[in-house]
Each structure stands twice: as structure tokens, then as C-alpha cells.
Design a protein around this motif. Structure first.
Motif, short mmCIF file in Angstrom:
data_model
loop_
_atom_site.label_atom_id
_atom_site.label_comp_id
_atom_site.label_asym_id
_atom_site.label_seq_id
_atom_site.Cartn_x
_atom_site.Cartn_y
_atom_site.Cartn_z
N PRO A 41 5.19 4.69 -8.47
CA PRO A 41 4.18 3.95 -9.32
C PRO A 41 2.83 3.94 -8.55
O PRO A 41 2.64 3.69 -7.23
CB PRO A 41 4.61 2.51 -9.43
N MET A 42 1.85 4.53 -9.09
CA MET A 42 0.44 4.52 -8.76
C MET A 42 -0.33 3.39 -9.22
O MET A 42 -0.56 3.44 -10.50
CB MET A 42 -0.32 5.74 -8.86
N ALA A 43 -0.82 2.65 -8.41
CA ALA A 43 -1.60 1.26 -9.03
C ALA A 43 -3.12 1.68 -9.40
O ALA A 43 -3.62 2.43 -8.77
CB ALA A 43 -1.54 0.29 -7.80
N GLN A 44 -3.32 1.03 -10.38
CA GLN A 44 -4.86 1.24 -10.63
C GLN A 44 -5.95 0.45 -9.71
O GLN A 44 -5.62 -0.25 -8.93
CB GLN A 44 -5.12 0.37 -12.07
N ASN A 60 -9.90 -1.80 -3.19
CA ASN A 60 -9.56 -1.39 -4.33
C ASN A 60 -8.23 -2.22 -5.22
O ASN A 60 -7.96 -2.06 -6.22
CB ASN A 60 -9.30 0.15 -4.57
N TYR A 61 -7.34 -2.91 -4.25
CA TYR A 61 -6.38 -3.15 -4.74
C TYR A 61 -6.28 -5.07 -4.71
O TYR A 61 -5.27 -5.77 -4.49
CB TYR A 61 -5.11 -2.87 -4.06
N PHE A 599 2.68 -8.30 8.10
CA PHE A 599 1.15 -8.79 7.98
C PHE A 599 0.17 -7.83 8.42
O PHE A 599 -0.17 -7.30 9.44
CB PHE A 599 1.06 -9.79 9.16
N VAL A 600 -0.27 -7.20 7.23
CA VAL A 600 -1.19 -5.90 7.40
C VAL A 600 -2.42 -5.88 6.93
O VAL A 600 -3.37 -5.13 7.28
CB VAL A 600 -0.30 -4.58 6.82
N ASP A 601 -2.84 -6.76 6.14
CA ASP A 601 -4.17 -7.08 5.82
C ASP A 601 -4.94 -8.04 6.78
O ASP A 601 -5.11 -9.13 6.05
CB ASP A 601 -4.02 -7.44 4.18
N TRP A 669 -1.09 -2.68 0.73
CA TRP A 669 -0.59 -1.60 1.75
C TRP A 669 -0.08 -0.56 1.18
O TRP A 669 -0.45 0.71 1.43
CB TRP A 669 0.01 -2.30 2.66
N VAL A 670 1.01 -0.59 0.30
CA VAL A 670 1.79 0.43 -0.14
C VAL A 670 0.85 1.00 -1.20
O VAL A 670 0.81 2.38 -1.38
CB VAL A 670 3.26 -0.09 -0.80
N ALA A 671 0.15 0.47 -1.96
CA ALA A 671 -0.78 1.15 -2.85
C ALA A 671 -1.59 2.19 -2.43
O ALA A 671 -1.86 3.08 -2.75
CB ALA A 671 -1.28 0.01 -3.72
#
Length: 727
Positions: A41-44, A60-61, A599-601, A669-671
């Protein structure tokens, strides 16, 4: 298996974009690979601009954040991620099932704890075979007396997807039980009360609480902690009188400084109620006579910036563990009426720059301490009357040692908990006069586990700046070849001064039996080598944590503990931050990486005071409202540093209701990784829609997540059907 394509299309369609772009995106997501496997799945992308210190970032997310966890487009995308992971890992289902059966097969089905005597009763916890949750029980007077079941958590949890019980608190009269329960995983509890004589529940219910309650000695007054509904920070200590509505409860303390956590306890002699105040660099304690619950709490000693202390009461004295002029802490003593005068504090255990004083407990005539020297803990017992000093150690190369339940001041022995990479958890008691050890109980490991088949080691690996980093290792003797051909899983945490000591992990045996070496890297940011080891891995030294991990990986391959093309890495929470930083810095070193609740952001989260834990942790990571901290944090923040490059295979896991690391951090992060990575390696995201930071509740079902993780490793090695070691 779920309808993957339909879920993926729903996730795209609900976000909103230009009609042409939307149609093209849906067409892309309807495509499947030649094997029939669904596409990722590719997020908008919805640009969200953030400006601070004259620097603009575009996220962007950002739209993925939904504090209510109900937005259709968010839920649909998470379900799409789960569907995709199910699709990719479907062929490993038999392996996952086998791993799950192996791991749960090593759990003692009717496990029970060593009974603990307190206030006329022997307390214990036991499990029923095949049941997920504990039964808490007691026996009056002797261990042969009839069992009284206080709480069967299985009965409470039967209609819940997630269920957790906090700390049980029995009233001084032994007649009433206060127990906190959480059925969501957000660590927000409801405290309930049970009459242990009749079995009836009292009408009192204390909502929005931390998982602890403390009784005053009148058996009618209870202290608990109220949580901030936005930050989930426990900040108000409340006083409740049984039989009255919660709306009439009285606030007896409010923490005005959001950098401090609040906790409550009762002294072991039962005379004092404590409020504990703790931040990353400062701590303190307030006290109240448990006989006068309507009185006010008063500071034992006023809080000071940079001063950490905690106190235990023995008779007319306080024993105080403090870092005052003592980086590795020292133990001091003062008369209770003079505690507020630091000049009257006297050394009991002076500061030692080579020994970290980790913990202590008191008895009528003895003092027991846990000390850490050269990275290893030991038990020390001191006779307070004649100063006789005993040292108690163990023979494993590396191990974990801590104080266990010791509620009674008049005991003639101290209980300790012991474990190593090859030794299951064991409870010992050490005689206070002689130091002689007696094993009370060791966890049974069904399924034929024999520690003689396994070997542990403790080694040092030199980091790039010349510092030697301790590493603990374990492997199966008949599977390990010291020629650099074995697969290796490297684990670490590296934050908050938390030391990941080498303890027994029954689940890891499934990897060891398949030829893996398991390594714990004791990197800077923990306290393995004392307080300075922690200070050298936080704030503006944080990057040492990441480079230590990378250098340990390189060192282990050079020393031929693992094959350079079969190295895996794992970490969770702040250890997930570590994984995110490492895959940005050195992606070529790892075959696969698993990051749990990562905890990545870092920068965006630490700029938002409404997010749980943010302000509390400025002294750990830095405050990005300050330009120097902002720039340093930005330079390693995993989400901000994702770039167009090849990444290893990655499996990310989280819980929708996580209260520590919000689900949208790993989701974003995944997106972003999917958008920018240039490889064709796997990127999988598994979301537990019912759980929080700790994953699934219950002692069995949580191993489904571990089975997925291990199947991910084994599948990447092409040995998905490999069996465990056969006798």
C-alpha cells in the motif's frame, strides 16, 4: 485471508487527491505481482509545512495522526498494511504456527510464584493450564491453609481483546482489595475494590487512574493518581474515601512541572505514604503519616535540579540513595526529623567511581545492596550492627541479578531474582548473616530444554572512538561454528540509562536451535558501565548509541560470530529509534531488521507538548525549541533522515492504542520508506488493532507476534522449513 485488494483500494480512496492521480494510484494498487501477492500500500502525500528556527520541514504523512483513532482513512490504511503483511507472510503460516507451539511449549502451564509472607498471609500467583491470565491468591497463617482466591484475571478478561491488571493493594485489615484494570492498552486504569471476605465488588470505581493505589491505615482512605487525559501523564494525587463518589475526591498534590512523573507507594513498615517525583535528571519524595490521611504531604527534602534521590525508612532514620556529589550514587543516613538538612546526611556506602550503586533494601539489622562493577551486578550484605560485609556472586559468564519481593523488615534472609542467557529465572534467598544461598524456585522449561547444550559469553568490542563496548552472547554448542557462517541476531536498547542485562529468554531458544547466535549490545545510553555510560549516550552524545551498535555488528562479523550476509537487528520503543537510525546510517550491514513500537519521528513528537511523554524527556533527547537541540536531533531523527537509498528487509510492528509511542510514528515512517527506498526488499508493517505499547496481553497470545518476527528472519534465510535442534 482477508480481501487484500479491496482493503488497499479503500485506503487510497478515502485520503483524497486529484481525480487523475487517484485513479492512477488505485490502478497501481489493484495490480498484483506475478505470484498473485498483493502490492504494497502506497500512502497519499498531503504536504504539511512546519517552520521553526528559520528552517522549514515538509511532512507528507502528517495526516496519519488521529488522536481519536477513528478516522476512516487512517483505519483503512492500517488494515491495508495488515492485509499486505498477511499476504507476504502467508507462505510462512505453517512456520509461524510451529514457532508459536515451540515457544508456548516452553512455558510452564501451571506456573506459580514463590509464596511471600506479609501481614499474616502467604501471597502467591499461579496460572491454570492453557489460561492466559494469572490467578492471585493467598493462604492465612501457613502455606498449608486453604487457598483464598483474591482475583482470577481470566474471569475479568473473558470479554476483552486486551486486558491488564496493575498493582494489587490489600488493605491493612486484610479485608479489602484495590485492583486497577485496563482493557484497552493505553495504560489508563480504572481502580475497583473487592471485599475479600464476601467476594462482592464495592460500588466505588476510580476512573482515569495510574495502575497503583495506596491504603491509609484507617482502611477507608485510598490514595491514587489521576491522569491528564491528553498527555496521559499521572500528575494529580487524589484522596478517596470508600463509599463516596469519585467526584468528591480531594486532590492532595498536583505536579505543575510536566517534566516530572508522579508515583505513590507505602513504606515497608506501613507507617508512611510516599509520593515519588522523578524526571530524567532530578527526583524527590514527599511523605505523609499513614495514620493521619487527612494531613498534608511534605517534602522529605526539597527538589533540586540535577539531584536524584530516593529514601527508605528504618525505625527513626531515613536511608537515602543519592547522586549528591556522587555520579554513581551513594547511600546516606539521616534521622527522620533532620532529613530536610542535607548537612546532616552521613555516608553509609560512600561513592565509588568504579561501582554503580543500583538498588538497596533494609532489614532490622541488615542492609542488602545491588552493585554493578565492570558491567556485572553483585549482591552485597552489610550487618548494620557490626559492619560485617558479605559479597555474593554467581558463576555464569554474564547474568542478571536483582532484588525480589522483600516486604518484611524482620526477615533473616533477602530474596533475589537471578537469570542468565542459559539459566531460567530463579528465586534465591541469601541468609543475611552468612550470605549462604538457597534456591527457592527456578522456572521450569518444558520441551526438553537442557542448559548444557548452550554457551554464553561476555566480550568487549572496540568502537570507532576507542571505547570498549560490552556484548553478551549465547548460542547452541552443536550448531555454532566459529568460522563466520552462523546467522546472528543483535539486540539493544540504549536509552534512559536502562541496562538490558543478559537474562533467559525462552523464545530465543527457537533461534538458537536453528543455528542463530543471539547478541545483546550494551551500547552507550544504558548504564552497563555506570552512570557515565548513560551520560555518554544521551542529549548531544546520542549518536554514540547508534555508532556503538554499528561498530558492534562489524566487530562480531570480524570475530566470526556471525556471517556478514546473515546479520539481523532488533529493537523496540527507544530501541526502535536505534533501529531507524541504524538502517539510515548502515543499511548494508543487515539482512533484516525488526523495529517494535519504534520512536522514529523524534523532532515532530518532541515539539508537540500534547503528545504523551514529550516534556518529560527533554533532558533525555533535548528540547527542539532550542536551535542547537533541534539541529542535532534532526540530524539523526529516523523519519527525517529517510532518503533515496537501498534499505534492508524491515518488519515494523505497533499497537493502535500505544500510549508511549503513538501508532502514527511507525505508520508515517513506513509510508516514507516506501516512497523513497530504492530496493526491492521487504517492508512489512503489522498493527495490533487491540493493543498498546506492550503488545498483546496474556501469557500465550503475545507469542504470535514473536513467531511472526522469527519467521521473518528465517524466511529471509530461505530456511523457513528448518526444524529446531533434534535430540
Amino acid at each position: 485471508m482477508r480481501n487484500t485488494t479491496a482493503v488497499l483500494m479503500l485506503a487510497i480512496g478515502l485520503v483524497g487527491c486529484g481525480e487523475a492521480d487517484k485513479e492512477q494510484k488505485i490502478q497501481e494498487e489493484e495490480m498484483t505481482s506475478s505470484t498473485g501477492q498483493a502490492s504494497a500500500p502506497m500512502a497519499q502525500k498531503v504536504p504539511h509545512k512546519m517552520l521553526i528556527h528559520g528552517h522549514e520541514r515538509v511532512d507528507n504523512y502528517y495526516w496519519m495522526r488521529d488522536d481519536e483513532r477513528k478516522a476512516p482513512e487512517v483505519i483503512a490504511h492500517l488494515e491495508a498494511e495488515n492485509a499486505y503483511t498477511d499476504s507476504v507472510m502467508q507462505h510462512t503460516k505453517a512456520l509461524q504456527d510451529a514457532l508459536f507451539e515451540e515457544m508456548t511449549g516452553r512455558l510452564e502451564k501451571d506456573k506459580s510464584t514463590v509464596p511471600v509472607y506479609y501481614n499474616g498471609y502467604w501471597y502467591h500467583t499461579r496460572y491454570l493450564p492453557e489460561k492466559e491470565y494469572a490467578v492471585h491468591a493467598r493462604r492465612k497463617g501457613t502455606q498449608e491453609a486453604p487457598e483464598e482466591v483474591m482475583l482470577d484475571v481470566n474471569a475479568l478478561a473473558q470479554d476483552s481483546g486486551y486486558f491488564s491488571v496493575g498493582r494489587l493493594a490489600v488493605s491493612p485489615s486484610n479485608q479489602l482489595l484495590a485492583y486497577p484494570e485496563d482493557n484497552m492498552g493505553r495504560r489508563v486504569y480504572t481502580i475497583r475494590f473487592k471485599n475479600l471476605k464476601t467476594g462482592e465488588l464495592l460500588p466505588d470505581k476510580l476512573e482515569n487512574a495510574s495502575p497503583v493505589a495506596v491504603w491509609a491505615n484507617d482502611n477507608r482512605t485510598v490514595f491514587y493518581i489521576n491522569k491528564d487525559r491528553q498527555t496521559l501523564l499521572g500528575y494529580q494525587v487524589m484522596r478517596h474515601k470508600l463509599g463516596t463518589p469519585q467526584s468528591e475526591d480531594v486532590m492532595v498534590y498536583e505536579e505543575a512541572d510536566k517534566a516530572f512523573y508522579t508515583w505513590i507507594s507505602k513504606s515497608r513498615d506501613g507507617t508512611q505514604v510516599n509520593i515519588h517525583h522523578s524526571s530524567t535528571t532530578s527526583s524527590g519524595q514527599s511523605i505523609l503519616n499513614a495514620e493521619t490521611p487527612l494531613a498534608e504531604f511534605s517534602p522529605l527534602y526539597p527538589r533540586e535540579k540535577g539531584h536524584e534521590y530516593s529514601a527508605q525508612k528504618l525505625g527513626s532514620n531515613f536511608y537515602i540513595l543519592t547522586n549528591w556529589q556522587a555520579e554513581n550514587f551513594r547511600l546516606m543516613k539521616v534521622a527522620t526529623q533532620s532529613a530536610a538538612d542535607k548537612s546532616k546526611w552521613k555516608d553509609v556506602i560512600p561513592h565509588n567511581s568504579k561501582v554503580l550503586l543500583e538498588d538497596f533494601t533494609l532489614f532490622d539489622q541488615h542492609l542488602a545492596l545491588i552493585e554493578r562493577k565492570s558491567g556485572q551486578t553483585g549482591l552485597r550484605i552489610i550487618n548494620l550492627e557490626n559492619d560485617k560485609d558479605l559479597q555474593v556472586g554467581f558463576n555464569d559468564p554474564v547474568y542478571q541479578l536483582s532484588l525480589s519481593a522483600n516486604p518484611n523488615l524482620d526477615s533473616d534472609s533477602v530474596r533475589i531474582s537471578y537469570s542468565s542467557l542459559t539459566t531460567p529465572k530463579s528465586v534465591y534467598q541469601a541468609e543475611l548473616d552468612s550470605g549462604e544461598l538457597q534456591l527457592l524456585k527456578q522456572d521450569k522449561i518444558p520441551g526438553g530444554f537442557d542448559p548444557e547444550y548452550y554457551q554464553s559469553e561476555g566480550i568487549l568490542i572496540t568502537a570507532r572512538d576507542g571505547v570498549k563496548v560490552p556484548v553478551s552472547l549465547v548460542y547452541c554448542k552443536d550448531k555454532f561454528k566459529h568460522d563466520g557462517t552462523n546467522p546472528l541476531l543483535q539486540y539493544a536498547y540504549g536509552s534512559y540509562g536502562s541496562t538490558v542485562d543478559p537474562r533467559f529468554r525462552s523464545s530465543v531458544v527457537s533461534l538458537l536451535d536453528r543455528g542463530f547466535v543471539f547478541a545483546i549490545a550494551h551500547i552507550r545510553g544504558g548504564q552497563k558501565l555506570g552512570r557515565a555510560w548513560y551520560e555518554d549516550g544521551k542529549m548531544f552524545n546520542k549518536k554514540n548509541t547508534f555508532t556503538d551498535f554499528v561498530d558492534v555488528t562489524k566487530g562480531l562479523t570480524q570475530l566470526k560470530y556471525g556471517a556478514s550476509d546473515k546479520i539481523f537487528a532488533s529493537g523496540g520503543s527507544a530501541g526502535g529509534l536505534l533501529m531507524g537510525a541504524v538502517v539510515n546510517m548502515a543499511p548494508d550491514l543487515y539482512r533484516g531488521v525488526t523495529a517494535a513500537v519504534p520512536f522514529v519521528d523524534v523532532v515532530t513528537t518532541m515539539l508537540d507538548e500534547s503528545i504523551p511523554l514529550t516534556v518529560n524527556e527533554y533532558d533525555e533527547w533535548g528540547n527542539p525549541n532550542n536551535k542547537d537541540s533541534y539541529e542535532y536531533m534532526l540530524s539523526y531523527s529516523p523519519y527525517d533522515q529517510v532518503k533515496a537509498q537501498d534499505y534492508p528487509n524491515i518488519l515494523v510492528t505497533t499497537g493502535l492504542h500505544d500510549s508511549q509511542v503513538q501508532y502514527f510514528e511507525p505508520m508515517k515512517w513506513v509510508a516514507k520508506l516506501r516512497e523513497l527506498k530504492t530496493d526491492k526488499n521487504q517492508l512489512l508493517f503489522n498493527v495490533n488493532m487491540e493493543a498498546g505499547h506492550g503488545g498483546s496481553s496474556g501469557r500465550f497470545r503475545r507469542y504470535h507476534e514473536t513467531a511472526l518476527q522469527y519467521a521473518f528472519y528465517l524466511d529471509l534465510l530461505g530456511v523457513g522449513e528448518a526444524a529446531a535442534r533434534v535430540e
